[in-house]
Design an enzyme around this catalytic site. Structure first.
Site, PDB file in Angstrom:
ATOM      1  N   CYS A  14       1.843  -5.031  -3.501  1.00 11.73           N
ATOM      2  CA  CYS A  14       0.835  -6.138  -3.798  1.00 11.73           C
ATOM      3  C   CYS A  14      -0.432  -5.386  -4.309  1.00 11.73           C
ATOM      4  CB  CYS A  14       0.731  -6.942  -2.673  1.00 11.73           C
ATOM      5  SG  CYS A  14      -0.495  -8.395  -3.217  1.00 11.73           S
ATOM      6  N   HIS A  46       3.383  -8.061   2.028  1.00  7.95           N
ATOM      7  CA  HIS A  46       2.524  -8.100   3.381  1.00  7.95           C
ATOM      8  C   HIS A  46       2.248  -9.367   3.678  1.00  7.95           C
ATOM      9  CE1 HIS A  46      -1.385  -9.423   1.398  1.00  7.95           C
ATOM     10  NE2 HIS A  46      -0.883  -8.709   0.246  1.00  7.95           N
ATOM     11  N   ASP A  68      -3.174  -6.150  -3.391  1.00  7.52           N
ATOM     12  CA  ASP A  68      -4.148  -6.271  -2.422  1.00  7.52           C
ATOM     13  C   ASP A  68      -4.899  -5.060  -1.900  1.00  7.52           C
ATOM     14  OD1 ASP A  68      -5.288  -6.787   0.382  1.00  7.52           O
ATOM     15  OD2 ASP A  68      -4.409  -8.781   0.218  1.00  7.52           O
ATOM     16  N   ARG A 100      -5.980  -4.317   0.716  1.00  8.01           N
ATOM     17  CA  ARG A 100      -5.802  -3.764   2.171  1.00  8.01           C
ATOM     18  C   ARG A 100      -4.264  -3.036   2.283  1.00  8.01           C
ATOM     19  NH1 ARG A 100      -6.755  -9.810   4.043  1.00  8.01           N
ATOM     20  NH2 ARG A 100      -5.268  -9.976   2.326  1.00  8.01           N
ATOM     21  N   CYS A 134      -0.329 -12.538   2.405  1.00  8.03           N
ATOM     22  CA  CYS A 134      -0.453 -12.412   0.950  1.00  8.03           C
ATOM     23  C   CYS A 134      -1.175 -13.770   0.106  1.00  8.03           C
ATOM     24  CB  CYS A 134       0.789 -12.020   0.445  1.00  8.03           C
ATOM     25  SG  CYS A 134       0.793 -11.683  -1.199  1.00  8.03           S
TER      26      CYS A 134
END
Ligand code: ZN
Length: 211
Positions: A42, A98, A44, A46, A101
């Site tokens: 992803c 994750h 993302d 993080r 998400c």
């Protein structure tokens, strides 16, 4: 100092520290790229592939998009897949989602995110529809969302197996193995959700017999 200038300053410090540890560090990296893994994760911020797997530059070939989707007409994803599998000859392809998400959360809502995002999130709604019986039976919203994250990864593994890129490599070189993982933002731990060994038979409808 502007925020982006800090990044450039950090970069200089990082390069210097690498050279201090190993004066030949960049020379060896510049000449060779033989990663064993393709990571489809992803976007993302993080979930950085190298950090959470303790790997170094040169070890993982990376593609990231919103909610780590494998879409069969995404030229970007398919180019990365083809290059990694056919040319770099990676041994493993990992799809890593994750928990928590934002893409998965958004797809469960009925909100109109406008043209492009609606289009992208539609694929996640399709995953929900395929697994509606199981997901509808989960009463707790967080639990349901987490399960959809896992099922989404599972479906993306299946989407990889549907491609002639993967099937040709399976037939000719018995690789790569496919792995579906989910990373926990709260504990930093990766949960292996599913695995598909090279050569696994999927629904016959998707199997090419003249590769
Ligand atoms: Zn995400």
């Amino acid at each position: 100092m502007k925020s982006y200038e800090k990044l450039l300053q950090n970069n200089k410090q990082w390069a210097e520290s690498k050279l201090k540890d190993d004066p030949g560090y960049f020379d060896s990296l510049a000449h060779l790229q033989t990663p064993e893994f393709l990571w489809i994760g992803c976007s993302d911020s993080r979930v950085p592939a190298n950090e959470i797997t303790g790997t170094q530059p040169g070890e993982i070939f990376v593609h990231r998009n919103v909610a780590n989707l494998v879409i069969n007409n995404d030229v970007n994803l398919l180019s990365v897949l083809d290059y990694a599998v056919t040319h770099l000859k990676v041994k493993h392809v990992i799809v890593c989602g994750h928990y928590g998400c934002g893409g998965i959360k958004a797809a469960i809502t009925n909100h109109d995110f406008k043209a492009v995002l609606n289009m992208w999130l539609r694929s996640i709604k399709d995953v929900y529809r395929i697994h509606r019986n199981e997901l509808d039976s989960i009463k707790d919203d967080r639990e349901k969302e987490n399960r959809l994250v896992e099922l989404n990864v599972q479906e993306q593994i299946f989407n990889l197996a549907k491609t002639s890129i993967i099937q040709r490599a399976w037939k000719n070189e018995s690789r790569p193995h496919l792995h579906g993982w989910v990373y926990g933002l709260k504990d930093g731990i990766i949960n292996p959700v599913c695995e598909m060994k090279a050569g696994t038979h999927i629904d016959a409808l998707y199997e090419y017999d003249d590769l």
